[in-house]
Design an enzyme around this catalytic site. Structure first.
Site, PDB file in Angstrom:
ATOM      1  N   ASP A 123       0.847  -1.185   0.000  1.00 52.26           N
ATOM      2  CA  ASP A 123       0.000   0.000   0.000  1.00 52.26           C
ATOM      3  C   ASP A 123       0.888   1.243   0.000  1.00 52.26           C
ATOM      4  O   ASP A 123       1.847   1.332   0.777  1.00 52.26           O
ATOM      5  CB  ASP A 123      -0.885  -0.027   1.248  1.00 52.26           C
ATOM      6  CG  ASP A 123      -1.863   1.133   1.300  1.00 52.26           C
ATOM      7  OD1 ASP A 123      -2.712   1.223   0.401  1.00 52.26           O
ATOM      8  OD2 ASP A 123      -1.762   1.945   2.239  1.00 52.26           O
ATOM      9  N   GLU A 173       1.397   0.299  -5.000  1.00 51.92           N
ATOM     10  CA  GLU A 173       0.939   1.575  -5.541  1.00 51.92           C
ATOM     11  C   GLU A 173       2.166   2.469  -5.727  1.00 51.92           C
ATOM     12  O   GLU A 173       2.839   2.808  -4.752  1.00 51.92           O
ATOM     13  CB  GLU A 173      -0.044   2.232  -4.578  1.00 51.92           C
ATOM     14  CG  GLU A 173      -1.363   1.482  -4.444  1.00 51.92           C
ATOM     15  CD  GLU A 173      -2.292   2.163  -3.457  1.00 51.92           C
ATOM     16  OE1 GLU A 173      -3.385   2.593  -3.865  1.00 51.92           O
ATOM     17  OE2 GLU A 173      -1.920   2.260  -2.269  1.00 51.92           O
TER      18      GLU A 173
END
Length: 650
Positions: free
Chosen positions: A338, A364
């Site tokens: 994340d 990400e």
């Protein structure tokens, strides 16, 4: 003598494993040894033993001994207690200056009581299902992965809701709705296998802070991006959160069931921030050591959650120990980081280097705000060439298909709006350098950022933002049901014929919606749950997805895996407004089809595309796929139905 030598070897192995994983408790029936790392400035550490995971008074209190530290490094405290402590709970309390900072289980805790406030003493062998020692994830190369992102509660909580009486079809119910064990049930495994995915991406499954595990009968929902104990499975997905062994064993049973079905298990990890600065084990044992600060002394907030962790420090070493622990203890096959753009490049590369090559790593490639480190040192998408073997999501392809992330009402390719064709071509190529992709016309990235196509995750929707159905309804008000289905199938055709690694949100195969909610991180089940009626109400969509994934699996041309092969075999046809067409030529990847043509037509009118004169077999057209062939024709041009994909081969 031989027995003594074997015992000595076993003890040395145990000690080596303890050192490698940061094991906080070494249990034997005779004694248990507790260990904690602190800053050298710590004055004392108190260990308390409890009979329960919450409530009650300590039954034993011991001051731990400092066992030494090197200058400038962490100090280590240790205590060994005689007797069998299995089933007991513990806390650690560290003193800095004149004050103790408060009880906690410690950052390395591997088993906890309800709500994760106390560590637990367990024999990890008790958590292993039968046959666990032989459990292995399937051997699937990164280029061959097809990833399915799911939230435990979303996936199974509504499985038992009655079908629409008009359908007159029965289905298997779940005995464990919303739990780890739901993914061990035949109905769940069969759904995943029929769909054809070979990797399940689990939303955060470590112990997180936002759910009160002591109230299992009270509906509560959260995605789980608020870390509490990184190395322990979340209790609310267990049938008994109060029992430390149960949550661990049930997580392992889930992994084992997916592995037996030939499906890899990928864990969504959230090391970029803590749920709060105060109250977590890191702050209570090594205050301010894991958070980045700005020059004025305030906490940096690159995560958008009030803090950001300092991966370039001791926390980076912790991240490495943590992912290694999930691989070793839980047989995890991959990690999705994340906000990977918050972490420094060196730490991400170290994780990649020290994990087995078969562990798939992606994240990400951005942050949620400015970080205290310069962008040149962070794991953002633009720096992926400095991070070989690590992949990132392509927001270029995502937003070129559905529209920009910052405006739910603005459409793009799927809405019949021209101008995003070059961005889709970049996504089809895997965001590598390709002579026919003009990056000056690509959204967000003006140059290729992937060295290999396996470094790009191709997707059109995930848990973040609106799901695909809601997005299309928002940007195309009044859209009819048949048009919605056509655009849904068209979008996923782009994703699953891309040279990147395809990724889909659970439920898209059933036309999932979230009632238009953009950010459903804490919305109730009524918003987030999968509606299993959708599988029967939209049979054409379900069948299309199954055949699309099967087509990708059967044909290596769609997953070449190497940039040079993509440049050699992927040729784009002349671009038209809202039409992207390409050919995978010359038996790409050893495919038994010599030339494969794919045309994506987002217009609401037919599109005419010129192709080399010859005989062609059509395998996909008008929202249907049949790999055996839907007909043949001889010609130099093809007409593609509105809002659909055509796939044909020679």
């Amino acid at each position: 003598m031989k027995l003594r030598q074997l015992l000595l070897i076993a003890l040395m192995t145990l000690l080596a494993t303890t050192a490698a994983t940061g094991q906080p408790v070494v249990y034997t029936p005779r004694q248990s040894t507790f260990k904690l790392h602190t800053l050298p400035s710590a004055k004392a550490v108190v260990l308390r033993i409890y009979n329960q995971g919450t409530g009650g008074k300590a039954v034993k209190t011991v001051e731990m001994k400092r066992v030494g530290h090197k200058q400038g490094q962490l100090a280590t405290y240790e205590a060994t207690l005689k007797g069998d402590l299995k089933g007991k709970f513990y806390t650690l309390d560290v003193k800095y200056g004149q004050h103790f900072l408060g009880e906690c289980p410690g950052p390395e805790a591997q088993a906890v009581g309800v709500n994760g406030q106390r560590g637990a003493v367990v024999d990890m062998r008790d958590t292993d299902p039968e046959g666990w020692a032989q459990d292995r994830g399937p051997d699937i190369a990164g280029k061959d992965l097809m990833i399915y992102e799911l939230h435990h509660r979303d996936f199974s909580i509504a499985r038992n809701i009655n079908l629409d009486p008009a359908i007159h079809v029965k289905r298997q119910s779940s005995q464990y709705p919303g739990k780890y064990l739901a993914l061990t049930e035949p109905w769940a495994i069969n759904h995943l296998k029929q769909l054809g995915v070979n990797a399940v991406h689990l939303l955060p499954s470590f112990d997180f802070a936002s759910i009160d595990e002591s109230k299992p009968d009270v509906p509560q929902y959260n995605w789980g991006y608020d870390p509490l104990n990184y190395n322990v499975p979340e209790g609310s997905y267990s049938t008994n959160a109060a029992d430390p062994v149960t949550r661990i064993r049930e997580f392992k049973l889930m992994v084992q069931a997916l592995h037996r079905a030939g499906i890899k298990v990928i864990l969504d990890v959230v090391y970029n921030h803590m749920f709060s600065i105060e109250g977590n084990s890191f702050q209570k044992t090594m205050p301010d050591a894991i958070f980045r600060k700005l020059p004025d002394g305030s906490y940096s907030n690159g995560s958008g959650c009030g803090n950001e962790t300092k991966s370039e420090g001791i926390f980076g070493d912790y991240m490495l120990r943590s992912v290694k622990y999930w691989v070793d203890e839980y047989h995890i096959d991959g990690f999705r980081f994340d906000l990977m753009g918050v972490h420094d490049i060196a730490t991400m590369n170290k994780i990649r280097h020290e994990l087995p090559s078969g562990i798939f790593i992606y994240g990400e490639g951005w942050s949620a705000g400015s970080c205290a480190l310069p962008a040149s040192k962070l794991g953002v998408k633009a720096n992926l060439p400095k991070m070989p073997g690590i992949a990132a999501f392509s927001d270029e392809m995502r937003d070129a298909l559905r529209g920009p992330f910052n405006d739910d009402h603005k459409g793009a390719f799927l809405a019949g709006i021209a101008g995003e064709e070059e961005s889709i071509k970049a996504g089809i190529a895997g965001c590598i350098a390709h002579p026919q992709v003009d990056y000056s016309k690509v959204n967000y990235s003006k140059q290729p950022w992937a060295l290999q196509p396996t470094q790009m995750i191709a997707y059109v929707s995930c848990h973040d933002d609106m799901c695909l159905v809601d997005r299309l309804r928002t940007e195309l008000p009044g859209i009819a049901g048949d048009e919605l289905e056509r655009l849904d199938m068209l979008a996923q055709t782009a994703v699953f014929t891309s040279q990147g690694v395809p990724f889909m949100l659970s439920g898209e195969e059933m036309m999932r919606d979230k009632k238009g909610v953009h950010n459903s991180f804490n919305s109730p089940d009524s918003i987030n749950q999968l509606d299993w009626n959708g599988k029967l109400l939209h049979p054409q969509v379900w069948n299309y997805y199954c055949q699309l994934l099967a087509l990708r699996k059967a044909h290596p041309a769609f997953r070449l895996g190497e940039a040079e092969l993509v440049r050699r075999h992927l040729e784009f046809l002349p671009t038209q407004d809202c039409v992207v067409a390409f050919c995978l030529k010359d038996h790409a990847g050893g495919d038994n089809w010599s030339n494969i043509y794919v045309v994506l037509n987002a217009r609401n009118t037919p599109a005419r595309v010129e192709v080399p004169q010859g005989w062609y077999t059509v395998v996909a057209a008008g929202g249907k796929i049949d790999a055996g062939g839907m007909g043949t024709f001889n010609g130099s041009a093809v007409e593609v139905a509105p809002q659909s994909a055509l796939i044909m081969h020679q």
